[in-house]
Write a protein that holds these residues in place. Structure first.
Motif, PDB file in Angstrom:
ATOM      1  N   GLU A 336      32.027 -18.826  29.189  1.00  0.00           N
ATOM      2  CA  GLU A 336      33.342 -18.199  29.331  1.00  0.00           C
ATOM      3  C   GLU A 336      33.673 -17.337  28.115  1.00  0.00           C
ATOM      4  O   GLU A 336      34.228 -16.238  28.236  1.00  0.00           O
ATOM      5  CB  GLU A 336      34.412 -19.283  29.518  1.00  0.00           C
ATOM      6  N   TYR A 337      33.320 -17.842  26.938  1.00  0.00           N
ATOM      7  CA  TYR A 337      33.596 -17.120  25.693  1.00  0.00           C
ATOM      8  C   TYR A 337      32.839 -15.793  25.670  1.00  0.00           C
ATOM      9  O   TYR A 337      33.421 -14.727  25.371  1.00  0.00           O
ATOM     10  CB  TYR A 337      33.177 -17.990  24.507  1.00  0.00           C
ATOM     11  N   LYS A 339      31.584 -14.114  28.195  1.00  0.00           N
ATOM     12  CA  LYS A 339      32.110 -13.237  29.252  1.00  0.00           C
ATOM     13  C   LYS A 339      33.368 -12.504  28.783  1.00  0.00           C
ATOM     14  O   LYS A 339      33.523 -11.288  28.992  1.00  0.00           O
ATOM     15  CB  LYS A 339      32.391 -14.072  30.502  1.00  0.00           C
ATOM     16  N   LYS A 340      34.249 -13.246  28.136  1.00  0.00           N
ATOM     17  CA  LYS A 340      35.501 -12.649  27.664  1.00  0.00           C
ATOM     18  C   LYS A 340      35.240 -11.649  26.539  1.00  0.00           C
ATOM     19  O   LYS A 340      35.863 -10.572  26.494  1.00  0.00           O
ATOM     20  CB  LYS A 340      36.437 -13.759  27.184  1.00  0.00           C
ATOM     21  N   GLU A 341      34.314 -11.988  25.635  1.00  0.00           N
ATOM     22  CA  GLU A 341      34.009 -11.093  24.518  1.00  0.00           C
ATOM     23  C   GLU A 341      33.370  -9.798  25.021  1.00  0.00           C
ATOM     24  O   GLU A 341      33.612  -8.721  24.463  1.00  0.00           O
ATOM     25  CB  GLU A 341      33.066 -11.785  23.526  1.00  0.00           C
ATOM     26  N   GLN A 343      33.901  -8.436  28.008  1.00  0.00           N
ATOM     27  CA  GLN A 343      34.978  -7.669  28.655  1.00  0.00           C
ATOM     28  C   GLN A 343      35.844  -6.943  27.633  1.00  0.00           C
ATOM     29  O   GLN A 343      36.307  -5.823  27.883  1.00  0.00           O
ATOM     30  CB  GLN A 343      35.831  -8.597  29.509  1.00  0.00           C
ATOM     31  N   ASN A 344      36.028  -7.557  26.473  1.00  0.00           N
ATOM     32  CA  ASN A 344      36.891  -6.973  25.436  1.00  0.00           C
ATOM     33  C   ASN A 344      36.107  -6.190  24.383  1.00  0.00           C
ATOM     34  O   ASN A 344      36.677  -5.775  23.365  1.00  0.00           O
ATOM     35  CB  ASN A 344      37.711  -8.075  24.755  1.00  0.00           C
ATOM     36  N   ARG A 346      33.914  -7.054  22.117  1.00  0.00           N
ATOM     37  CA  ARG A 346      34.022  -7.633  20.773  1.00  0.00           C
ATOM     38  C   ARG A 346      32.703  -8.223  20.271  1.00  0.00           C
ATOM     39  O   ARG A 346      32.690  -8.925  19.259  1.00  0.00           O
ATOM     40  CB  ARG A 346      35.102  -8.724  20.761  1.00  0.00           C
ATOM     41  N   SER A 453      25.752 -14.010  29.147  1.00  0.00           N
ATOM     42  CA  SER A 453      25.383 -15.116  28.257  1.00  0.00           C
ATOM     43  C   SER A 453      23.956 -15.564  28.511  1.00  0.00           C
ATOM     44  O   SER A 453      23.252 -15.981  27.584  1.00  0.00           O
ATOM     45  CB  SER A 453      26.350 -16.287  28.458  1.00  0.00           C
TER      46      SER A 453
END
Length: 754
Positions: A336-337, A339-341, A343-344, A346, A453
């Motif tokens: 999840e981490y 995936k979010k990074e 998308q942003n 980062r 990931s």
């Protein structure tokens, strides 16, 4: 204590209802299924036994009729032979043909007293003489007036005949034959296949088989099975149930199999009747389906209610996304981490460090899982004390930890790496035990290009796997070449598996080359070493050390070794057929093969299949495999030598062996092998090896002979045999045979190799 009790209550809320539902459903399903299956089995068994008894009676009648027919056929052939003698003046093709038609014969051959074919009714094979051991040659030497043969394949026409022989007063003799297909045509009315067809038509079983005593399929409802060995059909999927009445599977189809012995004067074997159980299984599946459906509905209602009550609980969240022992974010959180990074956007400017705790599982097995948990917890806590606020530590599976950090070009992150190196160079203490963790570190720099990931973890695992030195001074950084190497290894492994599973039928995928060995005293070839070659699409020829190491690491070396052994024995078969029995072929054997308990039995099977004299085969073992399990390996070598197979030691002088060990070792009492390094002149070490071997009654093969200077040196110090590119490069099978043929004409190896 209160916290642990609360955790147990949460667990019981789910466990108790699930267990009750499971017990009720399982009990009801078991009773219904057992009753229906037993009824079907009893019906199938009774029907099959009645059919078997009926068929057994018919077989006995067939056997009697078959015996009568053989007697009549023998009398007919004898009468025809006697009739031919009345026409002993008939020797030309045309008259023999007329005579054959009158006597209803398919072949008449006339031989002179020396056994040369001088005439035949079809004008073929004139001038042919039998080879030693041929039936014609045996009759010629027997001096018998008359001889009758069983049906056999003619060595020249390849057709099946029944032959008789009769001798004239002048020493000439006739060979008279009737085609087997004509005999079989008459026998068709007695065939057991007709009965099986009747059984199949009337009762419609799934499969009917009649096996001979040697497990050959004599008759079958499946025509393609006839004449094949039962074991080659791959019908049985359950080991040890080939001849057992009861439920089994045939090619994935569930059946009820009835096995009945059949005995008659001319025929003994087994009758196998298989009844399709899919209709029965369908009923069972329906019962199971509805039971499971009810169970799922109730389970979803219960779990849905429980989930609604606890879905906002922080504890449930921690259970899903945090590892209980260490308190670290787990793999779900990691995915999840990432995936979010992504998308942003980062991940740019960050590195990912993967720590593989290689011996953690071994320590857990050795000292208990509780010890492993405490050790993992201590490791995690020590790592966290070294990390900064901008760095994230994750628990990934049982042996992996992951760290996100700013690029390691920053001084703070270089300090983190140094602290990790220092941390894992020390022992970890848990209670009274102190152990050092073996850790491989892989680093993926600048991870901004990754889109998942899974891809990131794959790259990090490849990098960590490249840290072959397994020490903290060696840290591996991922690059594209690693991915290329990993893909090459995957391709080699995939092609090896396809080959060993029989799914790759390319004949040039795995093959052997044969490098000659010569006697230094006579400069004559004494044998060959079989060298495996492996070719795959895209990468072409793969070096032997590479694909052998991959096969060993992935537990494929045993099956690969058997395949290489079969190819070597096929070459020995050709040598034997060509009258070249004095030469041997050496095959390299891995310790993983040697330690398998069934290895000796499989070797015997291959030798029997190719009808090879064991003395023509030689196994080469490397000295290094003796460092462990010396007594067990020596016992295996002794068993192999008792079978007549030669055993030699390869690369002697590179391992641990001593003169005392050599005396104990059950290697061949002819020679062992020492390798000369490339471009190296034999040294005093080589002289000592030769001398030591001779003192214990062994002979020496020097491998890797590249120059004439090396060869002369070895001759001077009385080395027994030699092998190498100066003598001959490894040869294809046909070239090796040609080399032996040329040597028999008197050419030495120097002329042959030139």
């Amino acid at each position: 204590m209160g916290k642990n009790r609360k955790k147990r209550l949460h667990f019981l809320y789910f466990l108790v209802p699930c267990l009750l539902l499971f017990v009720l459903f399982t009990s009801a399903t078991y009773l219904i299924v057992e009753n229906r299956v037993n009824n079907q089995y009893e019906t199938f068994e009774s029907s099959s036994e009645n059919l078997a008894r009926s068929y057994k009676t018919t077989i006995e009648n067939f056997s009697e009729a078959y015996s009568m027919f053989k007697e009549i056929l023998g009398q007919k052939m004898r009468a025809a032979a006697e009739s031919v003698l009345f026409y002993d003046g008939v020797t030309d093709e045309e008259n023999l043909k007329v005579l054959g038609e009158k006597l209803q014969l398919d072949a008449i051959y006339l031989y002179d007293p020396e056994g040369t074919l001088v005439s035949s009714m079809d004008g073929q094979f004139l001038g042919w003489s039998p080879s030693p051991g041929h039936p014609v040659e045996r009759y010629l030497k027997s001096g018998d007036y008359y001889m009758e043969e069983n049906i056999r394949q003619d060595t020249e026409s390849k057709l099946h005949f029944k032959y008789v022989y009769i001798r004239r007063a002048d020493g000439y003799f006739y060979q008279l034959g009737v085609l087997a297909e004509n005999i079989n045509g008459f026998m068709a009315q007695f065939e057991s296949q007709a009965l099986l067809d009747e059984i199949y038509k009337e009762h419609e079983p799934y499969l009917v088989l009649l096996l001979n005593g040697d497990e050959t399929v004599r008759a079958s409802s499946e025509a393609s099975y006839i004449g094949k060995k039962y074991g080659d059909l791959s019908l049985q999927t359950k080991a040890g149930e080939s001849y057992r009445t009861g439920r089994t599977e045939i090619k994935g189809i569930p059946v009820f199999l009835t096995v009945t012995p059949v005995a008659a004067e001319e025929e003994k074997g087994l009758l196998l009747l298989a009844w399709d159980l899919r209709s029965l299984d369908l009923e069972v599946e329906k019962v199971i389906f509805y039971g499971v459906l009810i169970f799922i509905v109730i389970f979803l209602i219960v779990t849905g209610t429980l989930y609604y009550a606890f879905k906002k609980s922080k504890k449930l969240y921690e259970t899903a996304y945090y590892e209980e022992r260490t308190g670290l974010p787990n793999e779900n959180f990691f995915r999840e981490y990432v995936k979010k990074e992504i998308q942003n956007h980062r991940l740019h400017g960050k590195d990912f460090i993967l720590l593989h705790l290689e011996n953690l599982a071994i320590l857990s097995h050795t000292y208990g899982y509780e010890y492993g948990e405490l050790l993992l917890k201590e490791v995690s806590e020590r790592i966290r004390t070294q990390m900064g606020t901008d760095q994230e530590l994750f628990f990934l599976d049982g042996e992996y930890l992951g760290i996100f950090c700013e690029t390691l070009s920053h001084e703070g992150n270089r300090a983190l790496l140094r602290s990790l190196q220092e941390l894992f160079s020390q022992d970890f203490s848990t209670g009274d035990e102190r152990d050092r963790l073996q850790v491989k570190i892989g680093i993926v720099p600048d991870i901004g290009q990754f889109r998942s990931s899974a891809a990131l973890l794959k790259a990090a695992a490849i990098a960590a796997g490249k840290n072959v030195q397994n020490d903290m001074e060696s840290i591996s950084y991922f690059d594209e070449k690693m991915e290329e190497h990993a893909e090459r290894e995957r391709s080699i492994l995939r092609n090896l598996r396809l080959l060993l599973e029989g799914k790759d039928h390319s004949r040039d995928r795995l093959f052997l080359h044969f490098q000659p060995k010569i006697s230094l005293e006579t400069e004559e070839i004494i044998g060959f070493e079989a060298l495996a070659r492996f070719r795959i699409p895209v990468y072409g020829m793969i070096p032997p050390l590479e694909f052998i190491e991959i096969a060993e690491r992935n537990h494929l070396i045993y099956d690969l070794g058997l395949l290489i052994l079969r190819d070597a024995c096929a070459f020995l078969r050709e040598l034997d057929d060509a009258g070249m029995k004095k030469w041997t072929v050496a095959v390299n054997i891995s310790v993983l093969q040697l330690l398998r308990k069934e290895f000796t039995a499989h070797v015997e099977e291959v030798l029997k299949e190719y009808q090879i004299d064991p003395e023509m085969l030689e196994f080469e073992i490397t000295e290094s495999i003796l460092s462990d399990n010396f007594d067990l390996i020596n016992l295996k070598l002794r068993q192999i030598r008792k079978k007549g197979i030669k055993v030699s030691m390869d690369d002697f002088g590179t391992g641990f062996s001593s003169l005392a060990k050599l005396r104990e070792l059950s290697i061949e009492d002819r020679h062992f092998i020492s390798r000369i390094k490339e471009n190296e002149k034999p040294s005093y070490i080589s002289i000592d090896i030769i001398s030591m071997a001779h003192r214990v009654g062994l002979k020496v093969v020097a491998e890797g002979v590249e120059t004439e200077e090396q060869l002369d040196f070895l001759k001077k110090y009385q080395c027994d045999y030699a092998q190498g590119y100066y003598i001959s490069m490894p040869l294809e099978k046909d070239k090796a045979l040609e080399m032996l043929i040329n040597e028999k004409r008197g050419n030495g190896f120097r002329e042959l190799s030139s």
